[in-house]
Scaffold this motif. Structure first.
Motif, PDB file in Angstrom:
ATOM      1  N   UNK A  20       0.836  -1.192   0.000  1.00 16.32           N
ATOM      2  CA  UNK A  20       0.000   0.000   0.000  1.00 16.32           C
ATOM      3  C   UNK A  20       0.880   1.254   0.000  1.00 16.32           C
ATOM      4  N   UNK A  21       1.911   1.214   0.843  1.00 16.23           N
ATOM      5  CA  UNK A  21       2.824   2.345   0.968  1.00 16.23           C
ATOM      6  C   UNK A  21       3.523   2.620  -0.361  1.00 16.23           C
ATOM      7  N   UNK A  22       3.979   1.547  -1.019  1.00 21.86           N
ATOM      8  CA  UNK A  22       4.650   1.704  -2.306  1.00 21.86           C
ATOM      9  C   UNK A  22       3.694   2.332  -3.313  1.00 21.86           C
ATOM     10  N   UNK A  23       2.471   1.809  -3.333  1.00 20.55           N
ATOM     11  CA  UNK A  23       1.475   2.274  -4.294  1.00 20.55           C
ATOM     12  C   UNK A  23       1.154   3.747  -4.072  1.00 20.55           C
ATOM     13  N   UNK A  24       0.854   4.068  -2.807  1.00 20.17           N
ATOM     14  CA  UNK A  24       0.460   5.439  -2.489  1.00 20.17           C
ATOM     15  C   UNK A  24       1.599   6.408  -2.795  1.00 20.17           C
ATOM     16  N   UNK A  25       2.819   6.048  -2.339  1.00 23.40           N
ATOM     17  CA  UNK A  25       3.936   6.960  -2.567  1.00 23.40           C
ATOM     18  C   UNK A  25       4.162   7.156  -4.056  1.00 23.40           C
ATOM     19  N   UNK A  26       4.052   6.058  -4.781  1.00 17.59           N
ATOM     20  CA  UNK A  26       4.270   6.134  -6.216  1.00 17.59           C
ATOM     21  C   UNK A  26       3.206   6.987  -6.896  1.00 17.59           C
ATOM     22  N   UNK A  27       1.962   6.763  -6.506  1.00 19.27           N
ATOM     23  CA  UNK A  27       0.868   7.535  -7.108  1.00 19.27           C
ATOM     24  C   UNK A  27       0.961   9.007  -6.727  1.00 19.27           C
ATOM     25  N   UNK A  28       1.505   9.277  -5.526  1.00 23.13           N
ATOM     26  CA  UNK A  28       1.641  10.665  -5.101  1.00 23.13           C
ATOM     27  C   UNK A  28       2.734  11.382  -5.868  1.00 23.13           C
ATOM     28  N   UNK A  29       3.762  10.620  -6.245  1.00 23.53           N
ATOM     29  CA  UNK A  29       4.924  11.236  -6.875  1.00 23.53           C
ATOM     30  C   UNK A  29       4.589  11.975  -8.162  1.00 23.53           C
ATOM     31  N   UNK A  30       3.844  11.304  -9.055  1.00 19.85           N
ATOM     32  CA  UNK A  30       3.626  11.892 -10.381  1.00 19.85           C
ATOM     33  C   UNK A  30       2.972  13.272 -10.284  1.00 19.85           C
ATOM     34  N   UNK A  31       1.857  13.424  -9.546  1.00 13.60           N
ATOM     35  CA  UNK A  31       1.282  14.769  -9.450  1.00 13.60           C
ATOM     36  C   UNK A  31       2.220  15.794  -8.828  1.00 13.60           C
ATOM     37  N   UNK A  32       3.012  15.361  -7.815  1.00  9.95           N
ATOM     38  CA  UNK A  32       3.913  16.341  -7.186  1.00  9.95           C
ATOM     39  C   UNK A  32       5.000  16.766  -8.174  1.00  9.95           C
ATOM     40  N   UNK A  33       5.492  15.769  -8.955  1.00 11.89           N
ATOM     41  CA  UNK A  33       6.495  16.103  -9.970  1.00 11.89           C
ATOM     42  C   UNK A  33       5.912  17.107 -10.951  1.00 11.89           C
ATOM     43  N   UNK A  34       4.648  16.890 -11.335  1.00 10.42           N
ATOM     44  CA  UNK A  34       4.010  17.804 -12.277  1.00 10.42           C
ATOM     45  C   UNK A  34       3.878  19.187 -11.652  1.00 10.42           C
ATOM     46  N   UNK A  35       3.448  19.245 -10.398  1.00 15.10           N
ATOM     47  CA  UNK A  35       3.302  20.540  -9.708  1.00 15.10           C
ATOM     48  C   UNK A  35       4.638  21.275  -9.696  1.00 15.10           C
ATOM     49  N   UNK A  36       5.676  20.550  -9.279  1.00 11.61           N
ATOM     50  CA  UNK A  36       6.999  21.164  -9.196  1.00 11.61           C
ATOM     51  C   UNK A  36       7.430  21.677 -10.577  1.00 11.61           C
ATOM     52  N   UNK A  37       7.194  20.886 -11.628  1.00  9.49           N
ATOM     53  CA  UNK A  37       7.630  21.277 -12.973  1.00  9.49           C
ATOM     54  C   UNK A  37       6.897  22.536 -13.428  1.00  9.49           C
ATOM     55  N   UNK A  38       5.583  22.585 -13.143  1.00 16.88           N
ATOM     56  CA  UNK A  38       4.804  23.751 -13.566  1.00 16.88           C
ATOM     57  C   UNK A  38       5.267  24.997 -12.812  1.00 16.88           C
ATOM     58  N   UNK A  39       5.477  24.843 -11.494  1.00 16.34           N
ATOM     59  CA  UNK A  39       5.943  25.981 -10.697  1.00 16.34           C
ATOM     60  C   UNK A  39       7.274  26.499 -11.229  1.00 16.34           C
ATOM     61  N   UNK A  40       8.186  25.580 -11.545  1.00 21.06           N
ATOM     62  CA  UNK A  40       9.487  25.975 -12.081  1.00 21.06           C
ATOM     63  C   UNK A  40       9.337  26.714 -13.400  1.00 21.06           C
ATOM     64  N   UNK A  41       8.506  26.134 -14.266  1.00 24.16           N
ATOM     65  CA  UNK A  41       8.337  26.726 -15.584  1.00 24.16           C
ATOM     66  C   UNK A  41       7.778  28.147 -15.444  1.00 24.16           C
ATOM     67  N   UNK A  42       6.787  28.298 -14.569  1.00 21.35           N
ATOM     68  CA  UNK A  42       6.180  29.606 -14.354  1.00 21.35           C
ATOM     69  C   UNK A  42       7.212  30.609 -13.867  1.00 21.35           C
ATOM     70  N   UNK A  43       7.976  30.210 -12.834  1.00 22.27           N
ATOM     71  CA  UNK A  43       8.897  31.192 -12.258  1.00 22.27           C
ATOM     72  C   UNK A  43      10.033  31.511 -13.206  1.00 22.27           C
ATOM     73  N   UNK A  44      10.423  30.571 -14.056  1.00 24.41           N
ATOM     74  CA  UNK A  44      11.499  30.858 -15.005  1.00 24.41           C
ATOM     75  C   UNK A  44      10.994  31.708 -16.164  1.00 24.41           C
ATOM     76  N   UNK A  45       9.855  31.284 -16.738  1.00 26.91           N
ATOM     77  CA  UNK A  45       9.417  31.917 -17.981  1.00 26.91           C
ATOM     78  C   UNK A  45       8.739  33.268 -17.721  1.00 26.91           C
ATOM     79  N   UNK A  46       7.974  33.339 -16.623  1.00 25.53           N
ATOM     80  CA  UNK A  46       7.205  34.568 -16.412  1.00 25.53           C
ATOM     81  C   UNK A  46       7.755  35.450 -15.305  1.00 25.53           C
ATOM     82  N   UNK A  47       8.977  35.180 -14.847  1.00 30.48           N
ATOM     83  CA  UNK A  47       9.514  35.937 -13.709  1.00 30.48           C
ATOM     84  C   UNK A  47       9.541  37.433 -13.997  1.00 30.48           C
ATOM     85  N   UNK A  48       9.842  37.773 -15.251  1.00 26.19           N
ATOM     86  CA  UNK A  48      10.004  39.195 -15.560  1.00 26.19           C
ATOM     87  C   UNK A  48       8.685  39.944 -15.437  1.00 26.19           C
TER      88      UNK A  48
END
Lengths: 128, 454
Positions: free
Chosen positions: B231-259
């Motif tokens: 269960x722990x493996x499944x949950x952690x794994x399923x949690x990872x993908x959305x968090x990775x996406x969140x982090x990627x979007x936040x990075x993209x926003x702060x890099x591209x639109x910082x100005x």
């Protein structure tokens, strides 16, 4: 002429984020959400670089795509950057130093990819 | 005799280990019996005045028992080798045990016969075999052994009584026992043996029932543990993908639109990114923990890894990591292999967890030392730092899952409190132990002691 990058990843948010960063650095970006359509796009209009996700519809679809790319005479010269979180999910840790023999990709990068790492790795691969 | 069922075949596999242990125990008891006979004969004949016992015959029997015991030792070694070889033949164990019990009882009966027969109070020694059988074998087999004992004893005393065999009185003064005495002796021994079987098997039955219940409960706990890990493996794994996406979007926003965003929104995005990162660390640690638990549940083959090599391959990385924080890291390890029982992934985790902690919790300008040494049959890893240290009250909790010391939380927000729990888990699985010595604001030393592999 702008360099063309093809992103093969089944997560539309990741694709969008990478696309934004790459486009802001002057790259032309196309994307595919699974291995087959990615291969088809690459064959139709070979890009300068491919960013490939490992786990898509199956655990190892990215690996299958990488094999097919490197078997194709027209596509095997295209550098492939493999974006993965597989090292944390399965027991395997991939390292191009030790695994390049059986995994013909030019670089590995672990997700989430920092924008600066993405750009520097892409630049490095395109220079090589 | 041939149909005496010792019930070994119905025993569960773990009981066979108990059985071999008891066989070893029997062997030791038999050496004692041989010694006892060698001492008892001269004492009986000299001090106690039992001149009429067949002393030489009894010493001869002691010799026979000695030789037999040597043979038993040889046979149990062979059988144990077969067990280790993977293909033990249960019937061989059964025959072996049966033979030992039968021969022991025959020899005991013979000794009694040559030393007074029905007059010899040592006839109660039959009770030992009866009690051991009650503990080790089925109820039916235990009654069988009791019946065999009684049969041998009555056979002997009746044959003596009716003159079918020679009677050896203890000394010249002893009369031939009356029929009444012989009957009473048989009755006394018989009731004692059967009562002993009844009592011992009743207690054993209850114990076995408890053991079965415990085994069942244990199996359920194991199953729950495995489910939890999955269960722990499944949950952690399923949690990872959305968090990775969140982090990627936040990075993209702060890099591209910082100005076009201004300072404040960019700072907020950076903070959101950091929170996403700590979630990623948590899922990563949870995955590691679950995977380590899965390995612990016997899914992995026992392996041997060279701790020196693990150290060698990591040291440069550690030094670079320490340099970034302006820390001096020194490492030492033996040139020869230091083999310990673990897989290399686990050993890497132990080393990198301890060293990253030391680096993380040591302020710039401090020192971190890492060393592998061997000490007799042990491999000893010491990771010491001049960091923030641990307060005495928090030391006992350091290896608990999710525990983080108060000063550690203040020192850095990142950290899940899982690293040391994972480390302890791995170390204990490899048969070792982990200890920590620390003084607040002065530094900490973690010591891992692992048994060396052969």
């Amino acid at each position: 002429m702008a360099k063309r990058v093809l992103i093969i990843d089944d997560d539309p948010d990741i694709v969008e984020a990478e696309k934004m960063i790459l486009e802001s650095h002057g790259y032309e970006v196309d994307s595919a959400s699974d291995g087959d359509s990615g291969l088809a796009k690459a064959q139709k209009a070979p890009p300068d670089l491919i960013i490939l996700d490992v786990m898509m519809t199956t655990m190892d679809q990215g690996f299958q795509v990488a094999y097919k790319l490197k078997q194709s005479p027209e596509l095997k010269a295209i550098p492939v950057l493999m974006a993965t979180s597989v090292g944390q999910v399965t027991k395997f840790k991939f390292d191009p130093k030790t695994d390049s023999d059986f995994l013909p990709v030019e670089a590995f990068i672990e997700k989430p990819i920092k924008p600066s790492d993405l750009i520097s790795t892409v630049e490095k691969l395109l220079r090589a | 005799m041939a149909d005496l069922d010792l019930g070994i075949t119905e025993l569960l596999v773990p009981r066979r280990a108990e059985l071999t242990e008891r066989v070893a125990w029997f062997v030791r008891l038999r050496w004692l019996a041989v010694a006892g006979m060698l001492v008892a004969v001269p004492i009986g004949q000299g001090l106690l005045g039992f001149q009429h016992i067949a002393g030489q015959t009894i010493l001869l029997l002691a010799g026979v028992l000695f030789v037999l015991n040597l043979v038993y030792v040889g046979i149990s070694r062979t059988l144990n080798r077969q067990v280790q070889g993977g293909k033990p033949d249960l019937r061989k164990f059964e025959r072996f045990a049966k033979t030992q019990v039968l021969l022991d009882l025959l020899i005991l009966t013979a000794i009694l016969h040559f030393s007074g027969g029905v007059r010899n109070p040592f006839s109660f020694y039959y009770i030992f075999h009866v009690i051991i059988s009650s503990i080790l074998l089925s109820r039916r087999s235990a009654y069988g052994v009791a019946a065999l004992c009684l049969g041998l004893f009555s056979g002997m005393v009746l044959m003596e009584h009716f003159g079918i065999v020679h009677d050896y009185p203890l000394n010249v003064l002893q009369q031939k026992p009356s029929a009444g005495y012989v009957t009473t002796a048989i009755l006394a021994l018989g009731t004692t043996l059967f009562t002993a079987v009844f009592m011992a098997t009743s207690i054993m039955e209850r114990l076995k029932q408890k053991e079965r219940e415990l085994e069942q409960a244990w199996r359920e706990v194991k199953q729950l543990e495995a489910t939890k890990s999955r269960f722990l493996v499944l949950v952690s794994h399923e949690m990872r993908s959305p968090i990775v996406a969140i982090r990627s979007i936040l990075d993209a926003l702060s890099v591209v639109y910082s100005k076009c965003m201004g300072e404040k929104p960019v700072a907020m995005l950076a903070r959101a990114g950091e929170r996403a990162d700590s979630l990623l660390t948590l899922t990563k640690d949870l995955l590691t923990l679950a995977r380590q638990q899965a390995i612990q549940e016997g899914q992995g083959e026992p392996q041997v890894v060279d701790a020196s090599a693990v150290m060698r391959s990591n040291l440069e990385l550690f030094k670079a990591e320490a340099e970034q924080k302006n820390l001096a890291l020194t490492g030492s390890y033996p040139e020869r292999p230091v083999n310990v029982r673990a897989d290399s992934e686990s050993m890497n985790l132990v080393l990198s967890n301890l060293v990253s902690n030391a680096i993380r919790y040591t302020p710039a300008g401090g020192k971190v030392g890492v060393s592998w040494q061997t000490d007799g049959p042990w491999a000893v890893l010491k990771v010491s730092d001049t960091g923030i240290g641990i307060s005495e009250s928090e030391l006992p909790h350091m290896f608990k899952e999710f525990f983080r010391a108060e000063n550690a939380k203040k020192f850095t927000a990142s950290g899940t409190g899982l690293g040391l729990a994972i480390t302890k888990n791995i170390v204990e699985r490899a048969g070792g132990r982990i200890e920590v010595n620390s003084r607040l604001n002065e530094g900490s030393t973690f010591t891992v002691t692992l048994p060396l592999a052969e």
